[in-house]
Design a protein around this motif. Structure first.
Motif, PDB file in Angstrom:
ATOM      1  N   ALA A   1    -108.160-100.702  27.820  1.00 29.42           N
ATOM      2  CA  ALA A   1    -106.734-100.041  27.572  1.00 29.42           C
ATOM      3  C   ALA A   1    -106.654 -98.710  27.835  1.00 29.42           C
ATOM      4  CB  ALA A   1    -106.165-100.556  26.186  1.00 29.42           C
ATOM      5  N   LEU A   2    -107.703 -97.774  27.283  1.00 29.79           N
ATOM      6  CA  LEU A   2    -107.652 -96.535  27.416  1.00 29.79           C
ATOM      7  C   LEU A   2    -108.006 -95.908  29.012  1.00 29.79           C
ATOM      8  CD1 LEU A   2    -109.653 -95.632  24.210  1.00 29.79           C
ATOM      9  CD2 LEU A   2    -107.288 -95.412  24.623  1.00 29.79           C
ATOM     10  N   LYS A   3    -108.429 -96.700  29.733  1.00 27.70           N
ATOM     11  CA  LYS A   3    -108.661 -96.268  31.266  1.00 27.70           C
ATOM     12  C   LYS A   3    -107.708 -95.774  31.866  1.00 27.70           C
ATOM     13  CE  LYS A   3    -112.734 -99.264  32.363  1.00 27.70           C
ATOM     14  NZ  LYS A   3    -113.237-100.106  33.297  1.00 27.70           N
ATOM     15  N   ARG A   4    -106.296 -96.109  31.391  1.00 27.55           N
ATOM     16  CA  ARG A   4    -105.103 -95.676  32.297  1.00 27.55           C
ATOM     17  C   ARG A   4    -104.648 -94.359  31.989  1.00 27.55           C
ATOM     18  NH1 ARG A   4     -99.985 -98.401  29.031  1.00 27.55           N
ATOM     19  NH2 ARG A   4    -100.938 -98.007  26.927  1.00 27.55           N
ATOM     20  N   LEU A   5    -105.704 -93.655  30.892  1.00 32.57           N
ATOM     21  CA  LEU A   5    -105.246 -92.452  30.487  1.00 32.57           C
ATOM     22  C   LEU A   5    -106.196 -91.338  31.108  1.00 32.57           C
ATOM     23  CD1 LEU A   5    -104.697 -92.768  26.536  1.00 32.57           C
ATOM     24  CD2 LEU A   5    -103.211 -92.837  28.125  1.00 32.57           C
ATOM     25  N   ARG A   6    -107.094 -92.034  32.008  1.00 35.66           N
ATOM     26  CA  ARG A   6    -108.155 -91.209  32.610  1.00 35.66           C
ATOM     27  C   ARG A   6    -108.890 -90.468  31.854  1.00 35.66           C
ATOM     28  NH1 ARG A   6    -107.054 -91.848  38.014  1.00 35.66           N
ATOM     29  NH2 ARG A   6    -104.788 -92.874  38.382  1.00 35.66           N
ATOM     30  N   LEU A   7    -109.500 -90.857  30.735  1.00 32.20           N
ATOM     31  CA  LEU A   7    -110.152 -90.040  29.720  1.00 32.20           C
ATOM     32  C   LEU A   7    -111.763 -90.076  30.107  1.00 32.20           C
ATOM     33  CD1 LEU A   7    -108.617 -91.227  26.448  1.00 32.20           C
ATOM     34  CD2 LEU A   7    -108.209 -89.117  27.527  1.00 32.20           C
ATOM     35  N   PRO A   8    -112.607 -89.136  29.886  1.00 31.93           N
ATOM     36  CA  PRO A   8    -113.899 -89.445  30.217  1.00 31.93           C
ATOM     37  C   PRO A   8    -114.442 -90.403  29.430  1.00 31.93           C
ATOM     38  CG  PRO A   8    -113.490 -86.932  29.795  1.00 31.93           C
ATOM     39  CD  PRO A   8    -112.131 -87.818  29.360  1.00 31.93           C
ATOM     40  N   ARG A   9    -115.569 -91.173  29.742  1.00 30.08           N
ATOM     41  CA  ARG A   9    -116.058 -92.354  29.376  1.00 30.08           C
ATOM     42  C   ARG A   9    -116.266 -91.972  27.633  1.00 30.08           C
ATOM     43  NH1 ARG A   9    -121.072 -95.006  32.166  1.00 30.08           N
ATOM     44  NH2 ARG A   9    -119.167 -95.464  33.656  1.00 30.08           N
ATOM     45  N   ALA A  10    -117.083 -91.041  27.560  1.00 26.69           N
ATOM     46  CA  ALA A  10    -117.279 -90.401  25.981  1.00 26.69           C
ATOM     47  C   ALA A  10    -116.231 -90.565  24.986  1.00 26.69           C
ATOM     48  CB  ALA A  10    -118.265 -89.166  25.959  1.00 26.69           C
ATOM     49  N   GLU A  11    -114.977 -89.960  25.668  1.00 28.66           N
ATOM     50  CA  GLU A  11    -113.732 -89.928  24.762  1.00 28.66           C
ATOM     51  C   GLU A  11    -113.287 -91.195  24.603  1.00 28.66           C
ATOM     52  OE1 GLU A  11    -110.691 -88.323  22.689  1.00 28.66           O
ATOM     53  OE2 GLU A  11    -112.583 -87.824  23.061  1.00 28.66           O
ATOM     54  N   ARG A  12    -113.362 -92.362  25.685  1.00 25.84           N
ATOM     55  CA  ARG A  12    -112.942 -93.373  25.623  1.00 25.84           C
ATOM     56  C   ARG A  12    -113.378 -94.099  24.236  1.00 25.84           C
ATOM     57  NH1 ARG A  12    -113.093 -94.012  31.534  1.00 25.84           N
ATOM     58  NH2 ARG A  12    -114.677 -95.420  31.226  1.00 25.84           N
ATOM     59  N   ARG A  13    -114.800 -94.044  24.480  1.00 29.90           N
ATOM     60  CA  ARG A  13    -115.851 -94.818  23.379  1.00 29.90           C
ATOM     61  C   ARG A  13    -115.294 -94.134  21.852  1.00 29.90           C
ATOM     62  NH1 ARG A  13    -122.149 -96.394  23.632  1.00 29.90           N
ATOM     63  NH2 ARG A  13    -122.018 -96.984  21.379  1.00 29.90           N
ATOM     64  N   ARG A  14    -115.251 -93.063  21.793  1.00 29.86           N
ATOM     65  CA  ARG A  14    -114.860 -92.089  20.527  1.00 29.86           C
ATOM     66  C   ARG A  14    -113.594 -92.737  20.210  1.00 29.86           C
ATOM     67  NH1 ARG A  14    -111.840 -89.001  17.925  1.00 29.86           N
ATOM     68  NH2 ARG A  14    -110.569 -88.553  19.890  1.00 29.86           N
ATOM     69  N   ARG A  15    -112.552 -92.748  21.037  1.00 30.32           N
ATOM     70  CA  ARG A  15    -111.228 -93.321  20.485  1.00 30.32           C
ATOM     71  C   ARG A  15    -111.381 -94.730  20.071  1.00 30.32           C
ATOM     72  NH1 ARG A  15    -106.118 -90.993  23.339  1.00 30.32           N
ATOM     73  NH2 ARG A  15    -106.519 -88.827  23.535  1.00 30.32           N
ATOM     74  N   ALA A  16    -111.987 -95.540  20.777  1.00 28.61           N
ATOM     75  CA  ALA A  16    -112.035 -97.144  20.615  1.00 28.61           C
ATOM     76  C   ALA A  16    -112.769 -97.077  19.313  1.00 28.61           C
ATOM     77  CB  ALA A  16    -113.089 -97.722  21.763  1.00 28.61           C
ATOM     78  N   LEU A  17    -113.843 -96.549  18.951  1.00 29.89           N
ATOM     79  CA  LEU A  17    -114.762 -96.802  17.743  1.00 29.89           C
ATOM     80  C   LEU A  17    -113.916 -96.119  16.473  1.00 29.89           C
ATOM     81  CD1 LEU A  17    -118.211 -95.946  18.779  1.00 29.89           C
ATOM     82  CD2 LEU A  17    -117.372 -98.154  18.402  1.00 29.89           C
ATOM     83  N   ALA A  18    -112.990 -95.269  16.667  1.00 34.79           N
ATOM     84  CA  ALA A  18    -112.282 -94.625  15.579  1.00 34.79           C
ATOM     85  C   ALA A  18    -111.157 -95.473  15.526  1.00 34.79           C
ATOM     86  CB  ALA A  18    -111.711 -93.278  16.100  1.00 34.79           C
ATOM     87  N   ALA A  19    -110.620 -96.096  16.486  1.00 40.30           N
ATOM     88  CA  ALA A  19    -109.200 -96.980  16.039  1.00 40.30           C
ATOM     89  C   ALA A  19    -109.820 -98.324  15.481  1.00 40.30           C
ATOM     90  CB  ALA A  19    -108.829 -97.490  17.524  1.00 40.30           C
ATOM     91  N   LEU A  20    -111.130 -98.959  15.780  1.00 35.17           N
ATOM     92  CA  LEU A  20    -111.586-100.169  15.213  1.00 35.17           C
ATOM     93  C   LEU A  20    -111.942 -99.681  13.680  1.00 35.17           C
ATOM     94  CD1 LEU A  20    -113.793-101.408  18.185  1.00 35.17           C
ATOM     95  CD2 LEU A  20    -111.684-102.578  17.053  1.00 35.17           C
TER      96      LEU A  20
END
Length: 239
Positions: free
Chosen positions: A98-117
Motif C-alpha cells: 500500500a506504500l508503493k504509491r508514495l514512491r518511498l525507498p524500499r527501506a523506508e517502506r519496510r520501516r513504516r510497515a513494521l512500525a505500523a504493525l
C-alpha cells in the motif's frame, strides 16, 4: 498532523434518477472523531466514499484542508469492513504494498510497515500470511495499512462489523488509543449506537432516502449517557 473536512452542499446519487444524499453541509474539525450513524440505505458509506474520493458528487463539493477532493489521495486513509488483504503477501507485505504509491525507498517502506504493525500490536505477526491470522488480527493489518501512510484523515466504514463481540471491543479500544496518540481526523461509519457513543466525540445521524442529517450530537466524556442513547435511538426510529 490532521486536516479538517468540509461538505458543502454535497449531493450524491447514482445517475440522474437515483439520489442518495440530499444537499448537505457538514464540517469535521481537524483532529475530531465523528461517528456517522444511520440505518442501512441512508447513504452513510456513500458519504465516506465521497470524502475518500471514490465517488463524485452530483452537486456541491468535499474539501480536505483547503483542497477540493477530486480523487483518492494518501492524506486520506480508508479501512473497510472487509479486510481486502492479498492472501499471498505477509502482513508486512500487505502494508508495504500500500506504500508503493508514495514512491518511498524500499527501506523506508519496510520501516513504516513494521512500525505500523507494532502500533496495532502485531509486531510478532509481521511475517504471517492472512490465512494464519484471526479476523481481528486481519483487521489490525488493514488498520496498519491505512496508518502506515501517515494520513491526516482516517475513514472507517463499519470496520468491526464482522468481528465477534470481544474482539470488536478490543479493536474499538485500540482505535481510540491510536486516535488519541495521532490526532488524526476520524470519520467512522456505523449503524451501532453503542459503538458510536463508545468511540466518538460527536455523533451525526443520517436518515431518510435520499439521506439527510437528522441529528448532530456532541458526546460528553465519560461513561455513555443513557439519555443521549435513548434520544439517538428515537432519531433512528424515525429515520
Amino acid at each position: 498532523m490532521s486536516l479538517g473536512v468540509r461538505l458543502e452542499g454535497l449531493a450524491l446519487g447514482y445517475g440522474a434518477t437515483t439520489p442518495v444524499l440530499e444537499p448537505t453541509d457538514l464540517e469535521l474539525p481537524a483532529g475530531s472523531f465523528t461517528a456517522l450513524l444511520g440505518p442501512s440505505g441512508c447513504g452513510k458509506s456513500t458519504v465516506l466514499n465521497a470524502v475518500a474520493g471514490f465517488v463524485r458528487p452530483t452537486a456541491g463539493r468535499v474539501t480536505a484542508g483547503a483542497e477540493p477532493v477530486r480523487g483518492p489521495g494518501p492524506q486520506r486513509g480508508v479501512v473497510f469492513q472487509h479486510y481486502a488483504l492479498f492472501p499471498w503477501r505477509t502482513a508486512r507485505g500487505n502494508v508495504e504494498f500500500a506504500l508503493k504509491r508514495l514512491r518511498l525507498p524500499r527501506a523506508e517502506r519496510r520501516r513504516r510497515a513494521l512500525a505500523a504493525l507494532a502500533g496495532v500490536g502485531l509486531a510478532d505477526g509481521a511475517h504471517k500470511y492472512p490465512a494464519q491470522l484471526s479476523g481481528g488480527m486481519q483487521q489490525r493489518v488493514a488498520l496498519a495499512r491505512a496508518l502506515a501512510a501517515e494520513p491526516e484523515v482516517l475513514l472507517l466504514d463499519e470496520p468491526f462489523g464482522a468481528l465477534d463481540a470481544l474482539t470488536r471491543t478490543r479493536m474499538q479500544s485500540l482505535l481510540r488509543e491510536l486516535w488519541q496518540r495521532s490526532g488524526t481526523t476520524v470519520l467512522f461509519v456505523t449503524h451501532d449506537i453503542d459503538e458510536a457513543l463508545a468511540l466518538a466525540g460527536r455523533v451525526v445521524v443520517l436518515g431518510g432516502s435520499p439521506g439527510r442529517v437528522i441529528a448532530d450530537h456532541a458526546v460528553p466524556p465519560g461513561p455513555p449517557d443513557p439519555e443521549l442513547r435513548s434520544l439517538i435511538a428515537r432519531h433512528l426510529g424515525s429515520a
